[in-house]
Design a protein around this motif. Structure first.
Motif, PDB file in Angstrom:
ATOM      1  N   HIS A 245       0.838  -1.195   0.000  1.00 51.75           N
ATOM      2  CA  HIS A 245       0.000   0.000   0.000  1.00 51.75           C
ATOM      3  C   HIS A 245       0.873   1.245   0.000  1.00 51.75           C
ATOM      4  O   HIS A 245       1.988   1.235   0.549  1.00 51.75           O
ATOM      5  N   PRO A 246       0.384   2.353  -0.587  1.00 45.12           N
ATOM      6  CA  PRO A 246       1.159   3.600  -0.533  1.00 45.12           C
ATOM      7  C   PRO A 246       1.223   4.142   0.891  1.00 45.12           C
ATOM      8  O   PRO A 246       0.258   4.052   1.653  1.00 45.12           O
ATOM      9  N   LEU A 247       2.374   4.700   1.242  1.00 46.77           N
ATOM     10  CA  LEU A 247       2.495   5.347   2.541  1.00 46.77           C
ATOM     11  C   LEU A 247       1.621   6.592   2.589  1.00 46.77           C
ATOM     12  O   LEU A 247       1.577   7.365   1.620  1.00 46.77           O
ATOM     13  N   PRO A 248       0.906   6.823   3.673  1.00 44.59           N
ATOM     14  CA  PRO A 248       0.084   8.034   3.755  1.00 44.59           C
ATOM     15  C   PRO A 248       0.961   9.280   3.819  1.00 44.59           C
ATOM     16  O   PRO A 248       2.070   9.255   4.382  1.00 44.59           O
ATOM     17  N   GLU A 249       0.463  10.363   3.241  1.00 44.63           N
ATOM     18  CA  GLU A 249       1.218  11.618   3.273  1.00 44.63           C
ATOM     19  C   GLU A 249       1.364  12.133   4.694  1.00 44.63           C
ATOM     20  O   GLU A 249       2.403  12.682   5.074  1.00 44.63           O
ATOM     21  N   ALA A 250       0.320  12.003   5.495  1.00 44.35           N
ATOM     22  CA  ALA A 250       0.348  12.493   6.872  1.00 44.35           C
ATOM     23  C   ALA A 250      -0.449  11.551   7.752  1.00 44.35           C
ATOM     24  O   ALA A 250      -1.356  10.841   7.284  1.00 44.35           O
ATOM     25  N   ALA A 251      -0.102  11.523   9.036  1.00 41.40           N
ATOM     26  CA  ALA A 251      -0.808  10.704  10.017  1.00 41.40           C
ATOM     27  C   ALA A 251      -0.853  11.459  11.330  1.00 41.40           C
ATOM     28  O   ALA A 251       0.074  12.202  11.666  1.00 41.40           O
ATOM     29  N   ALA A 252      -1.941  11.282  12.048  1.00 37.26           N
ATOM     30  CA  ALA A 252      -2.101  11.916  13.358  1.00 37.26           C
ATOM     31  C   ALA A 252      -2.807  10.943  14.284  1.00 37.26           C
ATOM     32  O   ALA A 252      -3.733  10.235  13.880  1.00 37.26           O
ATOM     33  N   THR A 305     -10.887   4.181  27.172  1.00 38.32           N
ATOM     34  CA  THR A 305     -10.086   5.037  26.297  1.00 38.32           C
ATOM     35  C   THR A 305     -10.083   4.503  24.872  1.00 38.32           C
ATOM     36  O   THR A 305     -10.034   3.292  24.649  1.00 38.32           O
ATOM     37  N   LEU A 306     -10.113   5.417  23.919  1.00 36.74           N
ATOM     38  CA  LEU A 306      -9.929   5.104  22.511  1.00 36.74           C
ATOM     39  C   LEU A 306      -8.609   5.688  22.029  1.00 36.74           C
ATOM     40  O   LEU A 306      -8.262   6.823  22.375  1.00 36.74           O
ATOM     41  N   LEU A 307      -7.874   4.912  21.256  1.00 40.69           N
ATOM     42  CA  LEU A 307      -6.714   5.398  20.521  1.00 40.69           C
ATOM     43  C   LEU A 307      -7.128   5.483  19.055  1.00 40.69           C
ATOM     44  O   LEU A 307      -7.546   4.473  18.463  1.00 40.69           O
ATOM     45  N   LEU A 308      -7.038   6.668  18.469  1.00 43.03           N
ATOM     46  CA  LEU A 308      -7.441   6.874  17.085  1.00 43.03           C
ATOM     47  C   LEU A 308      -6.251   7.369  16.277  1.00 43.03           C
ATOM     48  O   LEU A 308      -5.508   8.257  16.731  1.00 43.03           O
ATOM     49  N   GLU A 309      -6.082   6.820  15.086  1.00 43.42           N
ATOM     50  CA  GLU A 309      -5.063   7.313  14.163  1.00 43.42           C
ATOM     51  C   GLU A 309      -5.711   7.576  12.815  1.00 43.42           C
ATOM     52  O   GLU A 309      -6.420   6.712  12.279  1.00 43.42           O
ATOM     53  N   LEU A 310      -5.466   8.748  12.262  1.00 40.38           N
ATOM     54  CA  LEU A 310      -6.016   9.156  10.977  1.00 40.38           C
ATOM     55  C   LEU A 310      -4.909   9.213   9.944  1.00 40.38           C
ATOM     56  O   LEU A 310      -3.789   9.655  10.241  1.00 40.38           O
ATOM     57  N   GLY A 334     -16.202  12.616  25.475  1.00 42.36           N
ATOM     58  CA  GLY A 334     -14.776  12.342  25.512  1.00 42.36           C
ATOM     59  C   GLY A 334     -13.972  13.557  25.902  1.00 42.36           C
ATOM     60  O   GLY A 334     -14.402  14.703  25.736  1.00 42.36           O
ATOM     61  N   SER A 335     -12.773  13.325  26.397  1.00 44.26           N
ATOM     62  CA  SER A 335     -11.892  14.407  26.828  1.00 44.26           C
ATOM     63  C   SER A 335     -10.446  13.971  26.655  1.00 44.26           C
ATOM     64  O   SER A 335     -10.156  12.808  26.362  1.00 44.26           O
ATOM     65  N   GLY A 336      -9.546  14.936  26.859  1.00 44.35           N
ATOM     66  CA  GLY A 336      -8.118  14.620  26.821  1.00 44.35           C
ATOM     67  C   GLY A 336      -7.534  14.535  25.436  1.00 44.35           C
ATOM     68  O   GLY A 336      -6.483  13.904  25.248  1.00 44.35           O
ATOM     69  N   LEU A 337      -8.171  15.146  24.424  1.00 40.61           N
ATOM     70  CA  LEU A 337      -7.661  15.084  23.056  1.00 40.61           C
ATOM     71  C   LEU A 337      -6.379  15.892  22.924  1.00 40.61           C
ATOM     72  O   LEU A 337      -6.317  17.062  23.301  1.00 40.61           O
ATOM     73  N   ALA A 338      -5.349  15.267  22.373  1.00 39.24           N
ATOM     74  CA  ALA A 338      -4.093  15.947  22.073  1.00 39.24           C
ATOM     75  C   ALA A 338      -3.447  15.196  20.918  1.00 39.24           C
ATOM     76  O   ALA A 338      -3.003  14.055  21.086  1.00 39.24           O
ATOM     77  N   TRP A 339      -3.414  15.816  19.749  1.00 38.51           N
ATOM     78  CA  TRP A 339      -2.965  15.133  18.541  1.00 38.51           C
ATOM     79  C   TRP A 339      -1.445  15.053  18.503  1.00 38.51           C
ATOM     80  O   TRP A 339      -0.744  16.020  18.788  1.00 38.51           O
ATOM     81  N   ALA A 340      -0.941  13.886  18.145  1.00 37.42           N
ATOM     82  CA  ALA A 340       0.496  13.678  17.946  1.00 37.42           C
ATOM     83  C   ALA A 340       0.725  13.357  16.476  1.00 37.42           C
ATOM     84  O   ALA A 340       0.150  12.399  15.949  1.00 37.42           O
ATOM     85  N   GLU A 341       1.564  14.164  15.811  1.00 40.19           N
ATOM     86  CA  GLU A 341       1.795  13.989  14.382  1.00 40.19           C
ATOM     87  C   GLU A 341       3.222  13.567  14.069  1.00 40.19           C
ATOM     88  O   GLU A 341       3.474  13.014  13.002  1.00 40.19           O
ATOM     89  N   GLU A 344       7.934  10.126  16.191  1.00 41.66           N
ATOM     90  CA  GLU A 344       8.390   9.688  17.511  1.00 41.66           C
ATOM     91  C   GLU A 344       7.242   9.669  18.509  1.00 41.66           C
ATOM     92  O   GLU A 344       7.104   8.730  19.307  1.00 41.66           O
ATOM     93  N   GLU A 345       6.408  10.695  18.477  1.00 44.89           N
ATOM     94  CA  GLU A 345       5.285  10.748  19.408  1.00 44.89           C
ATOM     95  C   GLU A 345       4.275   9.657  19.106  1.00 44.89           C
ATOM     96  O   GLU A 345       3.749   9.003  20.026  1.00 44.89           O
ATOM     97  N   ARG A 346       3.973   9.476  17.822  1.00 42.40           N
ATOM     98  CA  ARG A 346       3.030   8.414  17.464  1.00 42.40           C
ATOM     99  C   ARG A 346       3.600   7.050  17.824  1.00 42.40           C
ATOM    100  O   ARG A 346       2.875   6.161  18.292  1.00 42.40           O
ATOM    101  N   GLY A 347       4.898   6.884  17.628  1.00 40.36           N
ATOM    102  CA  GLY A 347       5.523   5.608  17.964  1.00 40.36           C
ATOM    103  C   GLY A 347       5.429   5.282  19.443  1.00 40.36           C
ATOM    104  O   GLY A 347       5.244   4.123  19.820  1.00 40.36           O
TER     105      GLY A 347
END
Length: 529
Positions: A245-252, A305-310, A334-341, A344-347
């Motif tokens: 599959h193609p690598l996504p341009e961006a992930a969060a 808790t939900l872990l979501l990645e877009l 829900g609460s505590g949303l803080a996006w990591a892009e 290293e943070e996503r890892g």
């Protein structure tokens, strides 16, 4: 009983401990044929055969709680031709064969409960036939998920199926592994285009035809799907052609805490209905969140808790998808949303999730862990989780949950078959009663390379290891209506399922090789209660 009479099944096979002697098959007392180990050395060379107890014990267990059951010998073939010769030799001599990859399973699939020969395929590690235009690659059993993605790092492509452990890709195909990326990219089944299989008698089979990798398979039998998920019971997967599959341009990625399991499930459904380009959605209950946070050194609220990645384009994630996801999370409390892009943070977040097994073990030091799961429709998940938690408390077990409905149980040493067994029976029936299935996954790593699996007959037996082995020809059923009874190892163990000649009167048309000398071929194990 009718099935057992038709197929000539007898009693169950027995377990064996790590102190078994070389050359004895458990439950049978039948030694390996004379000079059999020397015949193995003649095929692969002396350094590639071992009967040392330390090596046999290393290959007699995975990461599960099941007792070590070492094989009689371990061989390391390095080419498909050697696998064919070894399989033909074991087939003629009626010696069980157990495939082994990385040994990362959690269900006892590599335990050699009948003795025999362990085929360690880790030295077959060629990555071949990489086609950037066709988005495909062919890998051998020794190639792991991380090794393949490292090989692809400068191509703009990747293989997204991620069960957690750095498992053998052929083992992932054999166990039908899934993982956190299944929401967007699917499980192993749609991502396997072709398989090169060595059958138990040594014949070679390409499930889609030699060199073929077409996406559309509308003509003839879909043999590839037959072998994906067969768990080592139909043959050795010596090469898998995979879809890239193609690598996504961006992930969060973000985490969101919810006041209840029902609120987290409602958020998941609404995110999917809103066509948010989500690649991963993982659920952790409050026990698992606390365990993972302490184990990984991350501070997370002890709540459902939900872990979501877009995945998507940078502009799309920034302007639309993140805003839609944030609104849906807030609407469900829900609460505590803080996006990591940043990678290293996503890892770090996903490393926390992938260490869930070891985090759960750390909850009760000195106790054993048992990973099992049921798969239910998402609408039934809250009820199943609540009922399972209540059952765990009544049974005196610690059971953190994650994913669809997958707790890690921690019975005290020596008590794994008491309260935990009854709980697992009830939970399996609970999942089946909710329009689901008794097993929805294969644990991290998909139980190593093709993990021998025992099918189910009657009520599910989730506390039993998925054990079994490819075996050579069995003796014909005796005349006069009797049956050939495989040796027993106690109630509830696996029983060999032999293919009677009347069921397979001739060689399958897709295999062009000559007829084997005996068609009583055992290619599956059946769990008979």
């Amino acid at each position: 009983m009718a099935l057992r009479r038709v197929l000539g099944l007898g009693g169950a096979l027995g377990r064996r401990s790590c102190c078994s002697k070389v050359g004895l098959h458990v439950g049978t007392g039948r030694p390996l044929p004379p000079d059999f180990v020397e015949a193995l050395r003649a095929v692969v060379g002396g350094p590639n055969v071992s009967t040392a107890m330390a090596v046999r014990e290393q290959h007699g267990h995975d990461e599960s709680m099941h007792t070590c059951a070492p094989p009689d010998a371990v061989v390391w073939p390095q080419a498909v031709g050697q696998v064919q010769e070894l399989a033909a030799l074991c087939y003629r001599c009626r010696v069980p064969m157990v495939p082994f990859g990385t040994g990362t399973g959690l269900e006892g699939g590599v335990n050699a409960v009948q003795g025999g020969i362990c085929f360690d395929l880790s030295r077959m590690d060629t990555i071949a036939e990489l086609s950037l235009e066709d988005f495909s690659v062919a890998v051998e059993p020794g190639v792991t998920r991380k090794a393949l993605n490292s090989h692809l790092h400068d191509t703009g492509l990747w293989f997204p199926v991620d069960p957690g452990a750095d498992a053998s890709l052929c083992g992932m195909a054999a166990t039908g592994a899934s993982g956190t990326n299944a929401v967007r990219y699917g499980t192993m089944r749609p991502n396997v285009l072709n398989l090169r299989v060595v059958l138990p008698d040594g014949r070679l089979l390409h499930t889609a035809g030699p060199g073929r990798q077409a996406r559309k398979r509308a003509a003839g039998y879909d043999l590839t799907s037959l072998f994906v998920g067969s768990e080592g019971t139909l043959g050795f997967l010596t090469q898998a052609t995979l879809r890239l599959h193609p690598l996504p341009e961006a992930a969060a990625v973000t985490t969101a805490a919810f006041p209840s399991v029902r609120a987290a499930v409602a958020c998941t459904v609404q995110v999917l209905q809103a066509a948010v380009p989500v690649a991963r959605i993982e659920f952790l209950d409050e026990v698992m969140v606390g365990a993972c946070g302490r184990f990984s050194g991350l501070e997370l609220p002890a709540a459902a808790t939900l872990l979501l990645e877009l995945h998507g384009s940078r502009r799309g994630l920034a302007e639309q998808q993140q805003q839609a996801a944030e609104e849906i999370v807030r609407l469900n409390g829900g609460s505590g949303l803080a996006w990591a892009e940043e990678p290293e943070e996503r890892g770090r977040l996903w490393a926390m999730r992938h260490s869930a097994w070891y985090a759960a073990l750390a909850l009760r030091p000195g106790c054993q862990g048992y990973s099992t799961d049921v798969c239910v429709p998402i609408s039934r998940l809250p009820d199943v989780v609540v009922e399972t938690k209540r059952d765990l408390q009544d049974s005196g077990l610690t059971g953190p949950g994650r994913g669809p409905a997958r707790p890690r149980l921690h019975p005290a040493p020596g008590q794994a078959g008491a309260g935990s067994g009854g709980h697992l029976h009830r939970r399996a029936r609970r999942g089946a009663g909710q329009a689901g299935a008794a097993a929805g996954g294969a644990g991290p790593g998909g139980a190593g390379h093709p993990a021998p699996h025992q099918g189910r007959a009657g009520p599910p037996q989730p506390h039993e290891p998925r054990q079994g082995a490819l075996r050579g020809p069995l003796a014909p059923a005796p005349r006069g209506g009797g049956t050939a009874a495989p040796q027993s190892q106690g109630r509830g163990g696996p029983t060999a399922l032999c293919c009677h000649p009347s069921l397979f009167p001739q060689t399958p048309p897709w295999v062009g090789d000559p007829q084997p000398p005996n068609k009583h071929l055992c290619t599956r194990s059946l769990h008979v209660p």
